[in-house]
Scaffold this motif. Structure first.
Motif, PDB file in Angstrom:
ATOM      1  N   ASN A   1      79.144  -2.969  -6.469  1.00 33.95           N
ATOM      2  CA  ASN A   1      78.845  -4.386  -6.653  1.00 33.95           C
ATOM      3  C   ASN A   1      77.959  -4.585  -7.878  1.00 33.95           C
ATOM      4  OD1 ASN A   1      80.221  -4.935  -4.212  1.00 33.95           O
ATOM      5  ND2 ASN A   1      78.345  -4.570  -3.035  1.00 33.95           N
ATOM      6  N   ALA A   2      77.938  -5.795  -8.358  1.00 32.18           N
ATOM      7  CA  ALA A   2      77.082  -6.141  -9.500  1.00 32.18           C
ATOM      8  C   ALA A   2      77.244  -5.156 -10.648  1.00 32.18           C
ATOM      9  CB  ALA A   2      75.622  -6.228  -9.055  1.00 32.18           C
ATOM     10  N   LEU A   3      78.492  -4.904 -11.011  1.00 29.33           N
ATOM     11  CA  LEU A   3      78.766  -3.919 -12.066  1.00 29.33           C
ATOM     12  C   LEU A   3      78.218  -4.380 -13.406  1.00 29.33           C
ATOM     13  CD1 LEU A   3      82.354  -2.969 -10.959  1.00 29.33           C
ATOM     14  CD2 LEU A   3      80.441  -1.362 -11.203  1.00 29.33           C
ATOM     15  N   SER A   4      77.790  -3.425 -14.184  1.00 25.33           N
ATOM     16  CA  SER A   4      77.265  -3.701 -15.523  1.00 25.33           C
ATOM     17  C   SER A   4      77.971  -2.800 -16.527  1.00 25.33           C
ATOM     18  CB  SER A   4      75.762  -3.465 -15.555  1.00 25.33           C
ATOM     19  OG  SER A   4      75.491  -2.070 -15.515  1.00 25.33           O
ATOM     20  N   PRO A   5      77.899  -3.122 -17.808  1.00 20.49           N
ATOM     21  CA  PRO A   5      78.530  -2.258 -18.817  1.00 20.49           C
ATOM     22  C   PRO A   5      78.035  -0.813 -18.762  1.00 20.49           C
ATOM     23  CG  PRO A   5      78.013  -4.381 -19.775  1.00 20.49           C
ATOM     24  CD  PRO A   5      77.407  -4.374 -18.396  1.00 20.49           C
ATOM     25  N   GLU A   6      76.817  -0.622 -18.269  1.00 19.69           N
ATOM     26  CA  GLU A   6      76.275   0.744 -18.142  1.00 19.69           C
ATOM     27  C   GLU A   6      77.022   1.567 -17.097  1.00 19.69           C
ATOM     28  OE1 GLU A   6      73.943  -1.583 -20.472  1.00 19.69           O
ATOM     29  OE2 GLU A   6      74.280  -2.033 -18.347  1.00 19.69           O
ATOM     30  N   ASP A   7      77.812   0.937 -16.275  1.00 21.37           N
ATOM     31  CA  ASP A   7      78.610   1.652 -15.275  1.00 21.37           C
ATOM     32  C   ASP A   7      79.942   2.120 -15.842  1.00 21.37           C
ATOM     33  OD1 ASP A   7      77.420  -0.798 -12.983  1.00 21.37           O
ATOM     34  OD2 ASP A   7      76.752   1.288 -13.110  1.00 21.37           O
ATOM     35  N   THR A   8      80.241   1.767 -17.070  1.00 23.22           N
ATOM     36  CA  THR A   8      81.486   2.208 -17.704  1.00 23.22           C
ATOM     37  C   THR A   8      81.504   3.727 -17.824  1.00 23.22           C
ATOM     38  OG1 THR A   8      81.774   0.162 -18.958  1.00 23.22           O
ATOM     39  CG2 THR A   8      82.808   2.150 -19.844  1.00 23.22           C
ATOM     40  N   ALA A   9      82.551   4.331 -17.287  1.00 23.51           N
ATOM     41  CA  ALA A   9      82.651   5.796 -17.274  1.00 23.51           C
ATOM     42  C   ALA A   9      83.984   6.192 -16.643  1.00 23.51           C
ATOM     43  CB  ALA A   9      81.499   6.408 -16.478  1.00 23.51           C
ATOM     44  N   VAL A  10      84.264   7.480 -16.735  1.00 24.37           N
ATOM     45  CA  VAL A  10      85.337   8.063 -15.932  1.00 24.37           C
ATOM     46  C   VAL A  10      84.698   8.515 -14.624  1.00 24.37           C
ATOM     47  CG1 VAL A  10      87.053   9.878 -15.735  1.00 24.37           C
ATOM     48  CG2 VAL A  10      86.633   8.795 -17.954  1.00 24.37           C
ATOM     49  N   TYR A  11      85.265   8.095 -13.517  1.00 22.66           N
ATOM     50  CA  TYR A  11      84.733   8.404 -12.206  1.00 22.66           C
ATOM     51  C   TYR A  11      85.563   9.506 -11.546  1.00 22.66           C
ATOM     52  CZ  TYR A  11      81.438   4.569 -12.367  1.00 22.66           C
ATOM     53  OH  TYR A  11      80.382   3.758 -12.714  1.00 22.66           O
ATOM     54  N   TYR A  12      84.845  10.466 -10.961  1.00 17.49           N
ATOM     55  CA  TYR A  12      85.479  11.616 -10.331  1.00 17.49           C
ATOM     56  C   TYR A  12      85.064  11.725  -8.867  1.00 17.49           C
ATOM     57  CZ  TYR A  12      86.187  13.236 -15.140  1.00 17.49           C
ATOM     58  OH  TYR A  12      86.544  13.343 -16.458  1.00 17.49           O
ATOM     59  N   CYS A  13      86.024  12.041  -8.035  1.00 16.16           N
ATOM     60  CA  CYS A  13      85.762  12.369  -6.640  1.00 16.16           C
ATOM     61  C   CYS A  13      85.651  13.894  -6.548  1.00 16.16           C
ATOM     62  CB  CYS A  13      86.912  11.853  -5.781  1.00 16.16           C
ATOM     63  SG  CYS A  13      86.787  12.219  -4.027  1.00 16.16           S
ATOM     64  N   ALA A  14      84.667  14.374  -5.794  1.00 21.12           N
ATOM     65  CA  ALA A  14      84.468  15.817  -5.649  1.00 21.12           C
ATOM     66  C   ALA A  14      84.224  16.151  -4.181  1.00 21.12           C
ATOM     67  CB  ALA A  14      83.291  16.274  -6.503  1.00 21.12           C
ATOM     68  N   ALA A  15      84.553  17.379  -3.817  1.00 22.54           N
ATOM     69  CA  ALA A  15      84.417  17.774  -2.415  1.00 22.54           C
ATOM     70  C   ALA A  15      84.046  19.239  -2.301  1.00 22.54           C
ATOM     71  CB  ALA A  15      85.732  17.520  -1.672  1.00 22.54           C
ATOM     72  N   ARG A  16      83.512  19.576  -1.157  1.00 20.52           N
ATOM     73  CA  ARG A  16      83.258  20.970  -0.822  1.00 20.52           C
ATOM     74  C   ARG A  16      83.260  21.112   0.697  1.00 20.52           C
ATOM     75  NH1 ARG A  16      77.973  23.818  -1.837  1.00 20.52           N
ATOM     76  NH2 ARG A  16      78.478  24.810   0.149  1.00 20.52           N
ATOM     77  N   LEU A  17      83.735  22.251   1.147  1.00 19.89           N
ATOM     78  CA  LEU A  17      83.667  22.595   2.553  1.00 19.89           C
ATOM     79  C   LEU A  17      82.208  22.863   2.887  1.00 19.89           C
ATOM     80  CD1 LEU A  17      85.649  23.029   4.910  1.00 19.89           C
ATOM     81  CD2 LEU A  17      85.634  25.471   4.320  1.00 19.89           C
ATOM     82  N   ASP A  18      81.736  22.290   3.985  1.00 24.54           N
ATOM     83  CA  ASP A  18      80.305  22.346   4.255  1.00 24.54           C
ATOM     84  C   ASP A  18      80.022  22.840   5.667  1.00 24.54           C
ATOM     85  OD1 ASP A  18      77.861  20.063   5.263  1.00 24.54           O
ATOM     86  OD2 ASP A  18      77.478  21.753   3.933  1.00 24.54           O
ATOM     87  N   GLN A  19      79.014  23.704   5.783  1.00 19.54           N
ATOM     88  CA  GLN A  19      78.604  24.214   7.091  1.00 19.54           C
ATOM     89  C   GLN A  19      77.203  23.753   7.471  1.00 19.54           C
ATOM     90  OE1 GLN A  19      79.030  28.424   6.550  1.00 19.54           O
ATOM     91  NE2 GLN A  19      81.204  28.407   7.012  1.00 19.54           N
ATOM     92  N   ASN A  20      76.583  22.953   6.588  1.00 21.09           N
ATOM     93  CA  ASN A  20      75.175  22.621   6.781  1.00 21.09           C
ATOM     94  C   ASN A  20      74.921  21.144   7.050  1.00 21.09           C
ATOM     95  OD1 ASN A  20      74.301  25.324   6.235  1.00 21.09           O
ATOM     96  ND2 ASN A  20      74.799  24.929   4.094  1.00 21.09           N
ATOM     97  N   ALA A  21      75.958  20.340   7.140  1.00 22.70           N
ATOM     98  CA  ALA A  21      75.815  18.913   7.444  1.00 22.70           C
ATOM     99  C   ALA A  21      74.903  18.196   6.463  1.00 22.70           C
ATOM    100  CB  ALA A  21      75.316  18.718   8.873  1.00 22.70           C
ATOM    101  N   ARG A  22      74.972  18.568   5.203  1.00 23.95           N
ATOM    102  CA  ARG A  22      74.147  17.923   4.190  1.00 23.95           C
ATOM    103  C   ARG A  22      75.032  17.463   3.048  1.00 23.95           C
ATOM    104  NH1 ARG A  22      71.465  22.083   0.054  1.00 23.95           N
ATOM    105  NH2 ARG A  22      71.862  20.228  -1.194  1.00 23.95           N
ATOM    106  N   TYR A  23      74.472  16.639   2.161  1.00 24.61           N
ATOM    107  CA  TYR A  23      75.211  16.259   0.967  1.00 24.61           C
ATOM    108  C   TYR A  23      74.777  17.142  -0.193  1.00 24.61           C
ATOM    109  CZ  TYR A  23      70.902  13.561   0.266  1.00 24.61           C
ATOM    110  OH  TYR A  23      69.591  13.171   0.153  1.00 24.61           O
ATOM    111  N   TYR A  24      75.574  17.094  -1.266  1.00 27.57           N
ATOM    112  CA  TYR A  24      75.324  17.929  -2.430  1.00 27.57           C
ATOM    113  C   TYR A  24      75.426  17.064  -3.683  1.00 27.57           C
ATOM    114  CZ  TYR A  24      76.064  21.572   0.975  1.00 27.57           C
ATOM    115  OH  TYR A  24      75.956  22.352   2.084  1.00 27.57           O
ATOM    116  N   VAL A  25      74.521  17.285  -4.638  1.00 32.02           N
ATOM    117  CA  VAL A  25      74.452  16.393  -5.786  1.00 32.02           C
ATOM    118  C   VAL A  25      74.721  17.079  -7.117  1.00 32.02           C
ATOM    119  CG1 VAL A  25      72.888  14.830  -4.589  1.00 32.02           C
ATOM    120  CG2 VAL A  25      71.958  16.666  -6.043  1.00 32.02           C
ATOM    121  N   ARG A  26      74.965  18.362  -7.125  1.00 29.18           N
ATOM    122  CA  ARG A  26      75.205  19.081  -8.380  1.00 29.18           C
ATOM    123  C   ARG A  26      76.685  19.361  -8.549  1.00 29.18           C
ATOM    124  NH1 ARG A  26      70.375  23.579  -7.801  1.00 29.18           N
ATOM    125  NH2 ARG A  26      68.631  22.099  -7.872  1.00 29.18           N
TER     126      ARG A  26
END
Length: 128
Positions: free
Chosen positions: A86-111
């Protein structure tokens, strides 16, 4: 085999809203953590939002907090990861990628290096 396919982007005006979809072809959707990354021209790819496998823990970079929402939805036999923007701005212009990993720790990952499955990316352009 994991396949991630992004859709829902294009060209919008500043202030508009848009919902990105990532169709995830995975055999055990509930065991995967997901994230959205983006890469603007001339810049490094950066984390936008992340969600744990249970869908109950999320992360947002500061510049999108309060504007973007990540969610993980199983719709019958189809699996989706969404990014409501919501409330998109020109600074949001980019190529957007979806990423995934199999997880055993019930946490999110940011790298980037913490994810081993990637979509092909899709362009979002926000005009002022």
């Amino acid at each position: 085999q994991v396949r991630l396919v992004e859709s829902g982007v294009g060209s919008v005006q500043a202030g508009d809203s848009l919902k990105l979809s990532c169709a995830a072809s995975v055999s055990a959707f509930s065991f995967y953590a997901f994230a959205w990354f983006r890469q603007a021209p001339g810049k490094e790819r950066e984390i936008v939002a992340a969600i744990n496998r249970g869908g109950d823990s999320t992360y947002y970079r500061d510049s999108v907090k309060g504007r973007f929402t990540i969610s993980k939805i199983k719709d019958g036999t189809k699996n989706f990861v969404y990014l409501q923007m919501n409330a998109l701005s020109p600074e949001d212009t980019a190529v957007y990628y979806c990423a995934a990993r199999l997880d055993q720790n019930a946490r999110y990952y940011v790298r980037e290096t913490q994810h081993n499955e990637w979509g092909q990316g899709t362009q979002l352009t926000v005009s002022s």
